[in-house]
Scaffold this active site. Structure first.
Site, PDB file in Angstrom:
ATOM      1  N   ASP A 293       8.533 -16.026 -15.215  1.00 51.00           N
ATOM      2  CA  ASP A 293       9.157 -14.686 -15.141  1.00 51.00           C
ATOM      3  C   ASP A 293       8.704 -13.906 -13.903  1.00 51.00           C
ATOM      4  OD1 ASP A 293       6.560 -14.087 -15.743  1.00 51.00           O
ATOM      5  OD2 ASP A 293       6.975 -12.985 -17.589  1.00 51.00           O
ATOM      6  N   GLY A 294       7.866 -14.528 -13.087  1.00 50.68           N
ATOM      7  CA  GLY A 294       7.452 -13.868 -11.843  1.00 50.68           C
ATOM      8  C   GLY A 294       6.083 -13.219 -11.922  1.00 50.68           C
ATOM      9  N   GLU A 295       5.513 -13.107 -13.130  1.00 55.68           N
ATOM     10  CA  GLU A 295       4.190 -12.489 -13.240  1.00 55.68           C
ATOM     11  C   GLU A 295       3.131 -13.375 -12.600  1.00 55.68           C
ATOM     12  OE1 GLU A 295       3.310 -11.490 -17.272  1.00 55.68           O
ATOM     13  OE2 GLU A 295       4.646  -9.754 -17.268  1.00 55.68           O
TER      14      GLU A 295
ATOM     15  N   ARG B  45      -1.983   4.629   4.689  1.00 58.48           N
ATOM     16  CA  ARG B  45      -1.321   5.616   5.548  1.00 58.48           C
ATOM     17  C   ARG B  45      -0.526   6.636   4.744  1.00 58.48           C
ATOM     18  NH1 ARG B  45       1.713   2.095   9.983  1.00 58.48           N
ATOM     19  NH2 ARG B  45       2.216   0.876   8.140  1.00 58.48           N
ATOM     20  N   GLN B  46      -0.313   6.337   3.450  1.00 53.89           N
ATOM     21  CA  GLN B  46       0.332   7.330   2.570  1.00 53.89           C
ATOM     22  C   GLN B  46      -0.767   8.149   1.900  1.00 53.89           C
ATOM     23  OE1 GLN B  46       3.537   5.911  -0.015  1.00 53.89           O
ATOM     24  NE2 GLN B  46       3.540   3.972   1.092  1.00 53.89           N
TER      25      GLN B  46
ATOM     26  N   LYS C 223       0.641  10.792  20.409  1.00 52.02           N
ATOM     27  CA  LYS C 223       1.761  10.046  19.807  1.00 52.02           C
ATOM     28  C   LYS C 223       2.573  10.948  18.893  1.00 52.02           C
ATOM     29  CE  LYS C 223       1.150   6.981  16.337  1.00 52.02           C
ATOM     30  NZ  LYS C 223       0.672   5.744  15.717  1.00 52.02           N
TER      31      LYS C 223
ATOM     32  N   HIS D 181      -7.705   3.887   7.166  1.00 50.51           N
ATOM     33  CA  HIS D 181      -6.944   4.770   8.059  1.00 50.51           C
ATOM     34  C   HIS D 181      -7.377   6.226   7.914  1.00 50.51           C
ATOM     35  CE1 HIS D 181      -3.726   6.195  10.539  1.00 50.51           C
ATOM     36  NE2 HIS D 181      -3.354   7.023   9.583  1.00 50.51           N
TER      37      HIS D 181
ATOM     38  N   ARG E   6       5.576  10.297  16.081  1.00 54.47           N
ATOM     39  CA  ARG E   6       6.366   9.254  15.417  1.00 54.47           C
ATOM     40  C   ARG E   6       7.794   9.737  15.194  1.00 54.47           C
ATOM     41  NH1 ARG E   6       5.905   4.458  13.416  1.00 54.47           N
ATOM     42  NH2 ARG E   6       3.669   4.243  13.733  1.00 54.47           N
TER      43      ARG E   6
ATOM     44  N   ASP F 162      -6.765   0.427  18.129  1.00 59.95           N
ATOM     45  CA  ASP F 162      -6.211   1.177  16.997  1.00 59.95           C
ATOM     46  C   ASP F 162      -6.755   0.567  15.712  1.00 59.95           C
ATOM     47  OD1 ASP F 162      -4.732   3.103  15.712  1.00 59.95           O
ATOM     48  OD2 ASP F 162      -2.812   2.500  16.561  1.00 59.95           O
TER      49      ASP F 162
HETATM   50  C1  R5P Z   1      -1.239   5.249  12.565  1.00 61.99           C
HETATM   51  O1  R5P Z   1      -1.586   6.343  12.998  1.00 61.99           O
HETATM   52  C2  R5P Z   1      -2.055   4.016  12.800  1.00 61.99           C
HETATM   53  O2  R5P Z   1      -3.284   4.314  13.336  1.00 61.99           O
HETATM   54  C3  R5P Z   1      -1.336   3.051  13.715  1.00 61.99           C
HETATM   55  O3  R5P Z   1      -1.193   3.646  14.990  1.00 61.99           O
HETATM   56  C4  R5P Z   1       0.007   2.705  13.177  1.00 61.99           C
HETATM   57  O4  R5P Z   1      -0.099   2.381  11.843  1.00 61.99           O
HETATM   58  C5  R5P Z   1       0.632   1.551  13.914  1.00 61.99           C
HETATM   59  O5  R5P Z   1       1.880   1.292  13.372  1.00 61.99           O
HETATM   60  P1  R5P Z   1       2.974   0.549  14.237  1.00 61.99           P
HETATM   61  O6  R5P Z   1       2.374  -0.711  14.754  1.00 61.99           O
HETATM   62  O7  R5P Z   1       4.086   0.298  13.267  1.00 61.99           O
HETATM   63  O8  R5P Z   1       3.389   1.484  15.332  1.00 61.99           O
END
Ligand code: R5P
Length: 297
Positions: free
Chosen positions: A33-35, A104-105, A199, A137, A201, A225
């Site tokens: 079933d995917g579990e 990141r969330q 940066k 992060h 986004r 990064d």
């Molecule tokens: C965000 O601030 C993180 O530090 C990275 O810069 C980010 O997650 C990189 O994501 P991507 O490679 O999709 O640009």
């Protein structure tokens, strides 16, 4: 005693040899079933202090569960490993999440969204006595944990993987959030200068980057990064630095998420090379975060 998620076997064994501990052979499979189910591999000899009875698994030691929550499957796997260790009677369960997915969330970015990292922190806390992350992060996410939680840095390991034939290096963060990483890398490398770009986004895969006032003409640059996901950030930064006269642009990141064709995008942008750790196992994971993790264990 170490129990590893299926995506972190290299790091688990590196940690095991650093700590002189054993890795419990565990495998994961799916039911029709995917579990998902993780289970001790009964065909492999078990390390001392681990016993497998007719209906029970016993671990007479501290259990270190290690798994990067790179996706939903990995999250289920780590929760199951925690349960296996706890119910097996481990004296202490320590959960190492080298790459903390959903990190990141850290806040609800738009109305009507959850702070997913908070939900992750709470869920991971429930099955452990202690949590360790690597270059999370947003380290403030650990405040949501209901157990002792600690974030360690693998920048020392990254520095060891950067092999340049010049001392005149500019370590550059692609955004203000990674500026501390650039500073740390410069300090550990013991040479060069550091700086950061700005940066903005635009969407999930596109960013706009503004150069700083530091001249990069004739300069060897190392971009740093915490993670590279789609590669949008590093690709844009690499192109801008080369257009501004940098001689060569190298990159380092702790977590090589590298979604889809991210690596190809980076190389096509002119990136000379990429070094990353094994928090996520990729061909570019040439250095290990095991040392940084072992120090706090
Ligand atoms: C965000 O601030 C993180 O530090 C990275 O810069 C980010 O997650 C990189 O994501 P991507 O490679 O999709 O640009």
């Amino acid at each position: 005693m170490i129990l590893s998620g299926s995506g972190n076997q290299h790091l688990a064994h590196a940690l095991a040899s650093t700590l002189d501990e054993a890795v419990v052979p565990v495998r994961a499979r799916r039911f029709p079933d995917g579990e998902l189910i993780v289970e001790v591999d009964t065909e492999t000899e078990l390390p001392a202090m681990v016993t497998l009875g007719d209906d029970a698994f016993a671990i007479d030691d501290r259990a270190v569960v290690i798994a990067s929550t790179v996706d939903d499957r990995a999250l289920i796997e780590v929760l199951q490993l925690q349960d296996l260790a706890r119910e097996g009677g481990a004296k202490e369960v320590v959960t190492v999440v080298p790459y903390f997915g959903y990190g990141r969330q850290d806040v609800a970015h738009d109305p009507g969204q959850p702070a997913s990292a908070r939900a992750m922190a709470r869920a991971l806390s429930a099955g452990t006595d202690r949590l360790v992350t690597v270059n999370l992060h947003e380290p403030a996410v650990l405040d949501y944990c209901t157990v002792e939680a600690q974030n360690v840095s693998a920048v020392n390991a990254l520095a060891g993987g950067i092999d340049l034939d010049t001392d005149d290096v500019l370590f550059v963060a692609p955004d203000a959030g990674a500026r501390d990483l650039a500073a740390q890398l410069r300090d550990v490398a013991g040479r060069g200068r550091f700086d950061h770009l700005e940066k903005h986004r635009i969407d999930d895969t596109t960013v706009e980057i503004t150069m700083s006032e530091t001249s990069v003409e004739g300069q060897t640059v190392v971009l740093i990064d915490d993670e590279i996901a789609t590669g949008g950030t590093m690709t844009t930064a690499t192109r801008m630095l080369l257009d501004a006269g940098a001689t060569a642009v190298h990159a380092a990141c702790v977590h090589p998420v590298l979604v889809g064709n991210a690596y190809t995008r980076l190389r096509r942008a002119g990136l000379a090379g990429l070094v990353a750790t094994d928090t996520i196992e990729r061909p570019v994971s040439t250095v290990s975060a095991a040392g940084a993790i072992a120090e706090v264990l």
